[in-house]
Motif scaffolding. Structure first.
Motif, mmCIF file in Angstrom:
data_model
loop_
_atom_site.group_PDB
_atom_site.id
_atom_site.type_symbol
_atom_site.label_atom_id
_atom_site.label_comp_id
_atom_site.label_asym_id
_atom_site.label_seq_id
_atom_site.Cartn_x
_atom_site.Cartn_y
_atom_site.Cartn_z
ATOM 1 N N ALA A 154 0.819 -1.213 0.000
ATOM 2 C CA ALA A 154 0.000 0.000 0.000
ATOM 3 C C ALA A 154 0.852 1.263 0.000
ATOM 4 C CB ALA A 154 -0.933 0.003 1.214
ATOM 5 N N THR A 155 2.081 1.161 0.508
ATOM 6 C CA THR A 155 2.938 2.349 0.595
ATOM 7 C C THR A 155 3.902 2.446 -0.585
ATOM 8 O OG1 THR A 155 4.436 1.083 1.994
ATOM 9 C CG2 THR A 155 2.855 2.513 3.101
ATOM 10 N N VAL A 156 3.719 1.587 -1.575
ATOM 11 C CA VAL A 156 4.527 1.688 -2.795
ATOM 12 C C VAL A 156 3.865 2.740 -3.679
ATOM 13 C CG1 VAL A 156 5.326 0.463 -4.844
ATOM 14 C CG2 VAL A 156 5.258 -0.710 -2.631
ATOM 15 N N ASP A 157 4.450 3.932 -3.756
ATOM 16 C CA ASP A 157 3.776 5.039 -4.422
ATOM 17 C C ASP A 157 4.550 5.533 -5.636
ATOM 18 O OD1 ASP A 157 1.490 5.167 -2.882
ATOM 19 O OD2 ASP A 157 2.429 6.400 -1.341
ATOM 20 N N ASP A 158 3.953 6.494 -6.325
ATOM 21 C CA ASP A 158 4.577 7.147 -7.480
ATOM 22 C C ASP A 158 5.003 6.111 -8.528
ATOM 23 O OD1 ASP A 158 4.234 9.786 -6.498
ATOM 24 O OD2 ASP A 158 5.862 9.438 -5.100
ATOM 25 N N VAL A 159 6.178 6.323 -9.131
ATOM 26 C CA VAL A 159 6.580 5.398 -10.209
ATOM 27 C C VAL A 159 7.251 4.145 -9.670
ATOM 28 C CG1 VAL A 159 6.799 7.161 -11.975
ATOM 29 C CG2 VAL A 159 8.750 6.660 -10.501
ATOM 30 N N PHE A 160 7.221 3.956 -8.360
ATOM 31 C CA PHE A 160 7.893 2.794 -7.803
ATOM 32 C C PHE A 160 7.114 1.492 -8.044
ATOM 33 C CE2 PHE A 160 10.110 6.196 -5.806
ATOM 34 C CZ PHE A 160 11.396 5.712 -5.656
ATOM 35 N N ASN A 161 7.845 0.411 -8.052
ATOM 36 C CA ASN A 161 7.270 -0.926 -8.110
ATOM 37 C C ASN A 161 7.512 -1.614 -6.778
ATOM 38 O OD1 ASN A 161 7.803 -2.249 -11.510
ATOM 39 N ND2 ASN A 161 6.961 -0.308 -10.818
ATOM 40 N N GLY A 162 6.651 -2.535 -6.417
ATOM 41 C CA GLY A 162 6.872 -3.356 -5.238
ATOM 42 C C GLY A 162 6.377 -4.758 -5.539
ATOM 43 N N ILE A 163 7.187 -5.744 -5.229
ATOM 44 C CA ILE A 163 6.820 -7.120 -5.560
ATOM 45 C C ILE A 163 6.950 -7.977 -4.309
ATOM 46 C CG2 ILE A 163 7.324 -9.107 -7.033
ATOM 47 C CD1 ILE A 163 8.766 -6.971 -8.894
ATOM 48 N N MET A 164 5.866 -8.640 -3.938
ATOM 49 C CA MET A 164 5.874 -9.493 -2.762
ATOM 50 C C MET A 164 5.959 -10.955 -3.201
ATOM 51 S SD MET A 164 3.880 -11.686 -0.753
ATOM 52 C CE MET A 164 2.150 -11.369 -1.058
ATOM 53 N N VAL A 165 6.939 -11.653 -2.687
ATOM 54 C CA VAL A 165 7.089 -13.084 -2.974
ATOM 55 C C VAL A 165 6.879 -13.832 -1.666
ATOM 56 C CG1 VAL A 165 8.628 -14.878 -3.846
ATOM 57 C CG2 VAL A 165 8.759 -12.561 -4.798
ATOM 58 N N ARG A 166 5.870 -14.669 -1.630
ATOM 59 C CA ARG A 166 5.585 -15.426 -0.414
ATOM 60 C C ARG A 166 6.106 -16.854 -0.565
ATOM 61 N NH1 ARG A 166 -0.252 -14.480 1.393
ATOM 62 N NH2 ARG A 166 0.758 -12.584 2.137
ATOM 63 N N GLY A 167 7.141 -17.185 0.206
ATOM 64 C CA GLY A 167 7.692 -18.536 0.154
ATOM 65 C C GLY A 167 7.245 -19.331 1.361
ATOM 66 N N ASP A 168 7.205 -20.642 1.233
ATOM 67 C CA ASP A 168 6.739 -21.419 2.386
ATOM 68 C C ASP A 168 7.749 -21.382 3.527
ATOM 69 O OD1 ASP A 168 8.610 -23.072 1.194
ATOM 70 O OD2 ASP A 168 7.478 -24.910 1.555
ATOM 71 N N SER A 169 9.027 -21.162 3.210
ATOM 72 C CA SER A 169 10.023 -21.027 4.292
ATOM 73 C C SER A 169 10.306 -19.576 4.638
ATOM 74 C CB SER A 169 11.342 -21.701 3.898
ATOM 75 O OG SER A 169 11.156 -23.070 3.635
ATOM 76 N N THR A 170 10.511 -18.733 3.631
ATOM 77 C CA THR A 170 10.919 -17.347 3.925
ATOM 78 C C THR A 170 9.796 -16.485 4.456
ATOM 79 O OG1 THR A 170 10.414 -16.703 1.662
ATOM 80 C CG2 THR A 170 12.711 -17.194 2.173
ATOM 81 N N GLY A 171 8.544 -16.883 4.228
ATOM 82 C CA GLY A 171 7.464 -15.936 4.491
ATOM 83 C C GLY A 171 7.468 -14.869 3.414
ATOM 84 N N ASP A 172 6.904 -13.703 3.722
ATOM 85 C CA ASP A 172 6.824 -12.633 2.722
ATOM 86 C C ASP A 172 8.149 -11.901 2.587
ATOM 87 O OD1 ASP A 172 4.221 -13.363 2.804
ATOM 88 O OD2 ASP A 172 3.419 -11.408 3.361
ATOM 89 N N VAL A 173 8.615 -11.813 1.369
ATOM 90 C CA VAL A 173 9.770 -10.972 1.076
ATOM 91 C C VAL A 173 9.304 -9.957 0.041
ATOM 92 C CG1 VAL A 173 12.131 -10.916 0.205
ATOM 93 C CG2 VAL A 173 11.341 -12.873 1.533
ATOM 94 N N VAL A 174 9.594 -8.678 0.273
ATOM 95 C CA VAL A 174 9.143 -7.640 -0.646
ATOM 96 C C VAL A 174 10.343 -6.934 -1.249
ATOM 97 C CG1 VAL A 174 7.814 -5.505 -0.897
ATOM 98 C CG2 VAL A 174 7.013 -7.294 0.651
ATOM 99 N N PHE A 175 10.284 -6.718 -2.560
ATOM 100 C CA PHE A 175 11.332 -6.004 -3.285
ATOM 101 C C PHE A 175 10.735 -4.710 -3.794
ATOM 102 C CE2 PHE A 175 14.166 -9.646 -3.495
ATOM 103 C CZ PHE A 175 13.281 -10.695 -3.284
ATOM 104 N N TYR A 176 11.450 -3.609 -3.565
ATOM 105 C CA TYR A 176 10.896 -2.301 -3.840
ATOM 106 C C TYR A 176 11.925 -1.434 -4.542
ATOM 107 C CZ TYR A 176 9.648 2.511 -2.604
ATOM 108 O OH TYR A 176 9.367 3.849 -2.639
ATOM 109 N N GLY A 177 11.508 -0.699 -5.550
ATOM 110 C CA GLY A 177 12.422 0.232 -6.202
ATOM 111 C C GLY A 177 11.806 0.782 -7.467
ATOM 112 N N LYS A 178 12.634 1.517 -8.223
ATOM 113 C CA LYS A 178 12.156 2.071 -9.476
ATOM 114 C C LYS A 178 12.056 0.969 -10.507
ATOM 115 C CE LYS A 178 12.766 6.932 -9.589
ATOM 116 N NZ LYS A 178 13.894 7.824 -9.303
ATOM 117 N N GLY A 179 10.839 0.787 -11.040
ATOM 118 C CA GLY A 179 10.598 -0.323 -11.947
ATOM 119 C C GLY A 179 10.932 -0.027 -13.386
ATOM 120 N N ALA A 180 11.390 1.170 -13.659
ATOM 121 C CA ALA A 180 11.707 1.507 -15.040
ATOM 122 C C ALA A 180 12.753 2.603 -15.023
ATOM 123 C CB ALA A 180 10.444 1.965 -15.765
#
Lengths: 414, 414
Positions: free
Chosen positions: B271-297
């Motif tokens: 929800a706090t990924v704003d403007d031209v930023f991208n945010g990608i959440m990967v939910r693994g059965d061991s890691t739990g949620d990992v989120v990657f955030y940054g400029k997507g272009a």
């Protein structure tokens, strides 16, 4: 079939065994070879464990078994971990570890031995638990100069601060809750005094800038002095208090590196990293800000990072992974008192009018902060930017005027 | 010394040349070899460019030069990119691309050719620009089953939605601003209608689950129907509207995958990924949620991801990187109407009391939402969870009662 040994069957060690067992097919596909645990080293007995025949109490058995190509060190602590890991590398075995204390203290030395013997020494799990961070910094950001790294690197302290911010718990109550929930150890010093976060920022700094930074070189403050009053003033300022590890390269070739609580503006991507989560911002000159977020600790997240390293070892028996930094040096870290910052100050006085006049005389214009439940004579402000040593001198002057400075917190410049 | 060719000298292509030139020393150290650009393919002329002698208009020159070991494809579009990349792989050259359209449409086919010829076909820059995401999914998460991936994958639409949410701009005004700032193209269809985000979630899904998902298999809705009223109702509900690409593995072996605007709760890390930023959440059965955030272009973030892939190619001439998925199949994606969701509904009626009685009769209990500036006869609610096809049937019934359904948005189940 690749044979490995796991040294330490505590939380992370048992997680590693669990992940290797539960995902064996997937892992074999990725590694292009089956991975089999030959030994588990632990001084305790585990009667009834399905891995009973693998347990050994003898490190020498592992060291002297030429079949063991990879050793996983998840015992923690500096000794005998260091001696064991060193011996394994010298005996031609690649090593994977989650031990941040070991990497922060001995990384350069162990990486050198690994390089000499054409082996891998990998430690993705040492920072950020299950969050991939070592690999992205070393690989994906190869085409960048790293301008800065700043992160919430310790989940325990972040949990405590979150409880203080969201539920107005005192530090003591929040710590007790963290201990009850298993997030904090009975002796929580390494977490709450900042040394865990310090080890992690040392590892990231060493990796990003190619030269070892030792924990004792880094000015480190924990969160034990944070009061609810500070949390409320941070909110009035427009942000939250977070324990931040931060490193930047300076133009004089030194590093600016610190671990301390900071006021972080609400809009910052790190401000919303709550509870036991970690968030790490890597600022590259090409990529801009990239933030990695996830659980920074815990059995399975950490174990899965260890296993990913094991897989990488198997895939790179011949082509060594690039992961290297050189020895540190005494004058590599800039005195933190030379950093230009602004500072939040909470103080008490008997005569507010006089005190404010003194503050203005000493600091020039400051930003006053207020809170609802302020105690009698309490006041708080944020200074303009200047060298920290200048701020410290001015604070001494303030104290000499009978003003009691109760706490100071740096304003995060992220 | 490794010779490479760069096909396409647009925004990303010129960025790749810039990064390779400006960071050549660092890159050579990481790659353990110098990397030299031998050709730049572009049909246009660039008089006065310092790279003048490298420009060529002939693809065959590149294809037939055995010295060229790695080809960077940053032309975009499906043709002739596909034919060029295929020919390069068949001629024994590794390929790095930032072209999401190409990978989403032809990934399985090109990966197969690369595998057959023991070459690398890498595309880190195709998703998330400078955010490392392909590598973390394929490597670090090797010890996980990926439970779910959900992300804000398109910066242009996220910028537009942010302007609508924060500054109450209309969709049209926000789009015009995005175009003025260079965030949206003159023909913005691929962004605002969701097909760009669709290609990216297809690539991530193919990688995470090992089997190609084609864009035409994915139900895709853009943001063109989002009105300020919806943004305000989302706030009343406790969240924000975001364009989300989401994929999950179902127990029947199929994938649940969709691209559409969703209501996201304010507490979500996305929800706090704003403007031209991208945010990608990967939910693994061991890691739990990992989120990657940054400029997507953007030129340099994307270019730096391309260059990181080039470095990886150089380091892995012999040991091919594991990156592979098999061909897709027609019935691999579950009909999205079978997903269990709850739905936000905005409607208009002439008689609110009767309408609400009808809503209750058809949907049972719903959560009413209200906003300040509601028009006469306007009302909004969120349904309970049920299969989407059931919701659609009920909405038809509602319409048949003279209620005008103006918009519906899925509630994100992240």
């Amino acid at each position: 079939m690749v044979k490995i040994a796991v040294m330490g069957y505590g939380v992370v060690g048992s997680g590693v065994v669990e992940v290797l067992t539960n995902h064996s097919e997937n892992i074999a596909r990725r590694a292009k070879e089956e991975i089999s645990i030959k030994y588990i080293l632990d001084l305790r007995d585990f009667p009834g464990s399905p891995f009973g025949s693998k347990f050994t109490k003898s490190f020498e058995t592992i060291l002297n078994d030429p079949e063991v190509k990879i050793v996983v060190e998840v015992m923690g602590g500096l000794h005998p971990s260091f001696e064991y890991v060193k011996a394994c590398l010298e005996a031609g075995k690649s090593v994977v570890t989650s031990n941040k204390e070991l990497v922060a203290a001995k990384g350069a030395e162990l990486l050198k031995i690994a390089q000499k013997n054409n082996l891998n020494f990998l430690f993705e799990a040492s920072v950020g638990g299950g969050i991939p961070i070592i690999r992205p910094i070393s690989q994906c950001l190869a085409a960048n100069d790293v301008v800065e790294i700043a992160g919430i690197l310790n989940g325990t302290t972040n949990f405590i601060l979150t409880k203080m911010i969201r539920e107005q718990m005192t530090f003591e109550d929040a710590l007790a809750l963290a201990q009850k929930l298993g997030y904090a150890e009975r002796n929580p010093a390494a977490d709450i005094e900042g040394s865990d976060a310090c080890r992690k920022i040392c590892i990231l700094a060493s990796l990003a800038y190619g030269k070892h930074v030792y924990p004792e070189q880094v000015h480190t403050e924990g969160i034990t002095k944070i009061a609810l009053a500070d949390v409320e003033y941070a909110a009035a300022w427009g942000g939250v208090v977070k324990l931040i590890g931060q490193v930047r390269a300076l133009e004089n070739g030194k590093l600016q590196i610190i671990v301390c609580p900071m006021f972080i503006p609400r809009e910052s991507q790190l401000a919303t990293v709550d509870d036991v989560f970690n968030g790490i911002m890597v600022r590259g000159d090409s990529t801009g800000d990239v933030v990695f977020y996830g659980k920074g600790a815990g059995k399975l997240p950490t174990a899965s990072a260890v296993v990913a390293d094991v897989i990488d070892c198997v895939k790179h028996f011949k082509a060594r992974k690039y992961l290297y930094w050189e020895d540190g040096s005494e004058d590599y870290v800039e005195d933190y008192r030379l950093n230009v910052i602004s500072m939040y100050v909470r103080a008490k006085t008997e005569d507010e009018a006089v005190a404010l006049k003194n503050v203005k005389q000493i600091f020039g214009e400051v930003t006053r902060l207020s809170r609802k439940n302020a105690e009698n004579g309490e006041f708080a402000f944020v200074t303009n930017s200047m060298k920290e040593e200048e701020i410290l001198t001015k604070l001494e002057k303030l104290k000499s005027m009978g003003i009691c400075v109760e706490n100071t917190i740096r304003i995060g410049n992220l």
